[in-house]
Design a protein around this motif. Structure first.
Motif, PDB file in Angstrom:
ATOM      1  N   PHE A  72      61.085 108.860  28.891  1.00 35.81           N
ATOM      2  CA  PHE A  72      59.893 107.970  27.466  1.00 35.81           C
ATOM      3  C   PHE A  72      61.283 107.012  26.970  1.00 35.81           C
ATOM      4  CE2 PHE A  72      61.754 111.519  25.113  1.00 35.81           C
ATOM      5  CZ  PHE A  72      61.634 111.590  23.987  1.00 35.81           C
ATOM      6  N   ARG A  73      60.392 105.997  26.371  1.00 39.70           N
ATOM      7  CA  ARG A  73      61.222 105.241  24.954  1.00 39.70           C
ATOM      8  C   ARG A  73      60.234 104.578  24.548  1.00 39.70           C
ATOM      9  NH1 ARG A  73      66.377 102.463  25.274  1.00 39.70           N
ATOM     10  NH2 ARG A  73      66.215 100.030  24.648  1.00 39.70           N
ATOM     11  N   ILE A  74      61.186 103.992  23.754  1.00 36.85           N
ATOM     12  CA  ILE A  74      60.019 102.745  22.834  1.00 36.85           C
ATOM     13  C   ILE A  74      61.121 102.117  22.042  1.00 36.85           C
ATOM     14  CG2 ILE A  74      60.531 104.622  20.680  1.00 36.85           C
ATOM     15  CD1 ILE A  74      57.884 102.984  19.208  1.00 36.85           C
ATOM     16  N   GLU A  75      60.343 100.560  22.385  1.00 28.91           N
ATOM     17  CA  GLU A  75      60.995  99.238  21.989  1.00 28.91           C
ATOM     18  C   GLU A  75      60.009  98.494  21.340  1.00 28.91           C
ATOM     19  OE1 GLU A  75      64.490  95.581  23.950  1.00 28.91           O
ATOM     20  OE2 GLU A  75      63.662  98.082  25.242  1.00 28.91           O
ATOM     21  N   SER A  76      60.735  97.463  20.048  1.00 30.46           N
ATOM     22  CA  SER A  76      59.729  96.197  19.489  1.00 30.46           C
ATOM     23  C   SER A  76      59.977  95.270  20.415  1.00 30.46           C
ATOM     24  CB  SER A  76      60.408  95.937  17.671  1.00 30.46           C
ATOM     25  OG  SER A  76      61.913  95.989  18.286  1.00 30.46           O
ATOM     26  N   ASN A 505      65.330 121.093  15.292  1.00 32.43           N
ATOM     27  CA  ASN A 505      65.769 121.381  16.677  1.00 32.43           C
ATOM     28  C   ASN A 505      65.067 120.890  17.314  1.00 32.43           C
ATOM     29  OD1 ASN A 505      67.639 122.428  18.657  1.00 32.43           O
ATOM     30  ND2 ASN A 505      66.135 123.884  19.108  1.00 32.43           N
ATOM     31  N   VAL A 506      64.727 119.186  16.834  1.00 33.68           N
ATOM     32  CA  VAL A 506      64.161 118.598  18.088  1.00 33.68           C
ATOM     33  C   VAL A 506      64.905 117.421  18.022  1.00 33.68           C
ATOM     34  CG1 VAL A 506      62.153 117.330  18.625  1.00 33.68           C
ATOM     35  CG2 VAL A 506      61.779 118.923  17.722  1.00 33.68           C
ATOM     36  N   PRO A 507      65.686 117.277  18.985  1.00 33.14           N
ATOM     37  CA  PRO A 507      66.376 115.619  19.260  1.00 33.14           C
ATOM     38  C   PRO A 507      66.168 114.657  18.976  1.00 33.14           C
ATOM     39  CG  PRO A 507      66.943 116.969  21.329  1.00 33.14           C
ATOM     40  CD  PRO A 507      65.834 117.618  20.500  1.00 33.14           C
ATOM     41  N   ILE A 508      66.776 113.181  18.554  1.00 31.15           N
ATOM     42  CA  ILE A 508      66.851 112.144  19.009  1.00 31.15           C
ATOM     43  C   ILE A 508      67.351 111.854  19.924  1.00 31.15           C
ATOM     44  CG2 ILE A 508      66.245 109.674  17.937  1.00 31.15           C
ATOM     45  CD1 ILE A 508      65.494 110.787  15.280  1.00 31.15           C
ATOM     46  N   VAL A 509      66.709 111.343  21.454  1.00 32.98           N
ATOM     47  CA  VAL A 509      67.335 111.136  22.270  1.00 32.98           C
ATOM     48  C   VAL A 509      67.635 109.329  22.643  1.00 32.98           C
ATOM     49  CG1 VAL A 509      67.017 113.349  23.301  1.00 32.98           C
ATOM     50  CG2 VAL A 509      65.433 111.913  23.795  1.00 32.98           C
ATOM     51  N   GLY A 510      66.695 109.187  21.770  1.00 33.69           N
ATOM     52  CA  GLY A 510      67.341 107.352  22.882  1.00 33.69           C
ATOM     53  C   GLY A 510      66.336 106.817  21.523  1.00 33.69           C
ATOM     54  N   GLY A 511      66.774 105.171  21.378  1.00 34.21           N
ATOM     55  CA  GLY A 511      65.584 104.098  20.516  1.00 34.21           C
ATOM     56  C   GLY A 511      66.339 103.061  20.652  1.00 34.21           C
ATOM     57  N   LYS A 512      65.583 102.033  18.985  1.00 28.75           N
ATOM     58  CA  LYS A 512      65.955 100.873  19.312  1.00 28.75           C
ATOM     59  C   LYS A 512      66.104  99.820  17.860  1.00 28.75           C
ATOM     60  CE  LYS A 512      66.742  96.901  21.987  1.00 28.75           C
ATOM     61  NZ  LYS A 512      68.279  96.766  22.747  1.00 28.75           N
ATOM     62  N   VAL A 513      67.066  99.832  18.147  1.00 20.78           N
ATOM     63  CA  VAL A 513      67.193  98.733  16.190  1.00 20.78           C
ATOM     64  C   VAL A 513      66.583  97.968  16.553  1.00 20.78           C
ATOM     65  CG1 VAL A 513      68.785  98.774  14.443  1.00 20.78           C
ATOM     66  CG2 VAL A 513      68.633 100.331  15.778  1.00 20.78           C
TER      67      VAL A 513
END
Length: 712
Positions: A72-76, A505-513
């Motif tokens: 999974f992933r999110i991006e603007s 204990n729920v890691p942030i495993v990716g993202g976008k700025v």
């Protein structure tokens, strides 16, 4: 030129000469904030990106769900959507789908997180209609359902909306594409013909929008969902036949980014011949290397497998070109018509500078902490205003334009629950709960606590639907990082996320700025935001819970209510104020409350579960009571509040509503430490205040049609 004088000088020193036009274009694309994270990567290292159940990073995060992997992933796509809402949003969908596809996962669901401006403005109505249409058309045509999302309205976003899309995919454990490119492996570009659309789109996304942005249309890509569908099918077949070593989407930065990042990641170089690439129109070398034309992917394959790869791509009518190969030189060499037009070190291009920018809380921000002294007001009118506000009212008009049934996975559909729940057809009865959340008011008033609260809202949404939270990805939107009083918001949001993810204990495993979200028309910063997409494991999708109730159910509340109205929908809707201290995040309490709620998810007597979020208790109760009515006794609400409006509108976290059959009430109360505060039925929203009561006869109409009345 987004490249600074200092950056150009550093390029000169490293190359030992003056960079040419092609090389400058490559550095401009790759060293943009969008691609290089030059202002943000120092702070993003504060996030915990790893966990025993996290498999890999890259274009998409991959999480081990037992029998299968979930990506999974999110991006603007903010700036493109502000200039061209339809194409900007549509290409945002295409890009995020290809990110999921690059791991070998089949895209199975989309979610959107949208923040628009003042709905009374014509421009905002244009943004809304164009963005929703773009997401709808693209998602529907590629056969990936849009199953959930979040929509906010705030005047600061009137000229520049925030448009983010998340995608979820599923991959068999033996089919994950995570090979190691080696010298001699071929670089194949598959998909659409390359054109002049999207030229330096990453650079466009790394500066502020200004009035009169017609000239920026060249930076906006043109969507082609038909080609996207062919790419999905062909890549999955190539995956199943073990013909792919590595795959990367050609997104921001185009070929320059995809090739340099891949080469640098594996200690390689590359030789590329641009004239071998299939083009849509005559183009110069610098245009080809940084074009961001959509529906293109870079396939890394073994030379001897090229005939088989070609047969699959030709079967699906997917155009392709073999444009080069990886080498052991650690250098990117680009040729055009037989001449070398660029020669740069792969690591130097890919990594870019790392900036240590100053940041400081703006002095004016201190004033926002002061509590708002609430004057006398009409409680009934306040309730009606909150229920009918565009932030609270049903977004049925939006989600009914999306196909959420395709692929027959959707168990809990838009409008039914706090999170979407998808059945894992590959591993029944397992399912995925997925939710996306944001709150620009919270992150504006207190970026640290605000970001933590957004994260915990997504956490509760997953829990309320019956999922155990597993991992999250973030989309962080902020203003100009060159200004310390803007950059402070970004730093504090990251710190808030880094704190809360470890606590639960729920890691942030990716993202976008996304930076440079500034309103150049008014000269103000757009409210900084965090968008969180979280996934959770549902052990049995037949027991997943909707945020709904049935006639005669008892209304049970779990958790305590505090007088926390700072940044609330109540203050904004009734008094036009964005002020005060946001609710205090209580992550350990969230974990304990979630454990209690999950302990009753499987009980036959539990009809529905709903978390209490924006708008407070009165909104959550009304949403559960749609179609049947609900009676609520305020004095029974547990907590430290003193005024009825605090009990009704507080947005304290760690709270849930549960609809329970009468014969199951005792067991639910014992397991959750909950309290009965009402019951469902009566066809109205009736609020007992002790000496008097307030009855809203048309509460369902306010919830269901409030947004459409604003949209017009």
């Amino acid at each position: 030129m987004p490249l600074t004088k200092e950056e150009i000088e550093e390029i000169r020193r490293t190359l030992g000469r003056e960079p040419n036009q092609v090389e400058l274009a490559m550095f401009e694309a790759q060293w943009s904030e969008h691609c290089s994270y030059k202002s943000s990567k120092k702070h993003l290292r504060k996030l915990s990106m790893e966990s025993p159940w996290v498999v890999k990073g890259g274009d998409a995060a991959v999480v081990d769900f037992g029998p299968v992997y979930v990506a999974f992933r999110i991006e603007s796509h903010n700036h493109p959507s502000a200039v061209d809402p339809y194409n900007g949003a549509a290409t945002g969908v295409g890009g995020i789908v290809r990110d999921i596809l690059s791991s070998g996962a089949k895209p199975i669901a989309l979610l959107d997180d949208l923040i628009f401006g003042d709905l009374r403005e014509y421009k905002v109505k244009w943004h809304v209609r164009g963005v929703v249409k773009g997401i709808s058309d693209y998602g529907n045509r590629i056969g990936v359902p849009t199953v959930g999302g979040e929509t906010w309205f705030d005047p600061s976003f009137t000229n520049n909306p925030m448009v983010s899309v998340a995608c979820v995919g599923v991959c068999p454990k033996n089919k994950l594409i995570n090979g190691t490119p080696k010298p001699g492996h071929l670089i194949v570009i598959a998909g659409n013909y390359t054109g002049k659309d999207g030229l330096l789109g990453s650079s466009f996304a790394s500066k502020s929008l200004e009035e009169g942005v017609e000239e920026e249309y060249a930076a906006i890509q043109v969507p082609d969902p038909v080609m996207e569908k062919l790419l999905i099918d062909s890549i999955l077949e190539l995956r199943d036949k073990d013909l792919l070593v590595f795959v990367k989407d050609l997104g921001g930065g185009g070929l320059a980014t995809a090739i340099s990042e891949t080469a640098a990641s594996f200690g390689l170089g590359a030789e590329v011949e641009l004239d071998k690439l299939h083009l849509r129109e005559p183009m110069e070398a610098w245009q080809i290397i940084v074009s961001e034309s959509q529906e293109r992917m870079m396939l890394v394959i073994e030379k001897e497998k090229l005939p088989e790869v070609a047969r699959v791509l030709e079967k699906y009518d997917v155009p392709y070109s073999v444009i080069g190969r990886f080498t052991n030189t650690r250098e990117i060499v680009v040729k055009f018509n037989g001449e070398i037009v660029a020669r740069v070190p792969a690591d130097f291009l890919a990594e870019g500078p790392e900036l240590d920018r100053p940041y400081k809380r703006p002095e004016w921000h201190l004033e926002l902490e002061k509590p708002f002294e609430i004057p006398p007001f009409d409680l009934e009118k306040a309730i009606r205003s909150v229920l009918g506000s565009p932030n609270v009212a049903s977004k049925r008009w939006i989600y009914e334009q999306y196909d959420h049934e395709v692929q027959i996975r959707t168990v809990i559909k838009p409008g039914e629950g706090d999170a979407a729940v998808l059945r894992l057809l590959e591993a029944p009865p397992l399912g995925i709960a997925v939710a996306t959340d944001s709150n620009p008011r919270y992150t504006y008033l207190d970026p640290l606590y605000g970001a933590a609260n957004v994260f915990l809202e997504a956490y509760r949404n997953v829990v309320a639907s019956g999922g155990k939270p597993m991992a999250a990805v973030d989309q962080i939107d902020a203003g100009n990082p060159e200004l310390p009083d803007r950059f402070w918001f970004f730093v504090r949001m990251v710190e808030g996320l880094a704190w809360v993810e470890r606590q639960v204990n729920v890691p942030i495993v990716g993202g976008k700025v996304s930076f440079y979200n500034e309103d150049e028309v008014t000269g103000t910063q757009i409210k900084p935001t965090v968008m969180i997409t979280m996934i959770g494991k549902v052990e049995d999708v037949t027991k997943a819970k909707r945020a709904m109730a049935e006639e005669g159910d008892k209304l049970v509340i779990v958790g305590e209510t505090y007088p926390e109205l700072g940044g609330s929908e109540f203050l904004w809707t009734v008094f036009g104020k964005v002020q005060g201290k946001v609710p205090i995040p209580r992550p350990k309490l969230e974990m304990e409350t979630a454990r209690k709620v999950l302990s009753v998810v499987g009980l036959e007597g539990v009809t529905g579960i709903h978390d209490i979020g924006p708008g407070g208790l009165v909104v959550a109760a009304a949403e559960m009571g749609k179609g049947i009515g609900v009676r609520l006794t305020v004095e029974n609400v547990p907590g430290k509040w003193s005024q009825p409006y605090e009990a009704l509108f507080s947005e304290s976290g760690a709270r849930y509503l549960i609809a329970v059959k009468e014969d199951a009430v005792e067991e639910v109360l014992e397991k959750t430490d909950g309290k009965v505060i009402g019951e469902f039925g009566g066809n109205t929203l009736e609020i007992n205040l002790g000496k008097r009561s307030v009855t809203i006869d048309d509460f369902e109409e306010l919830l269901e049609r409030g947004f459409e009345k604003w949209l017009g």
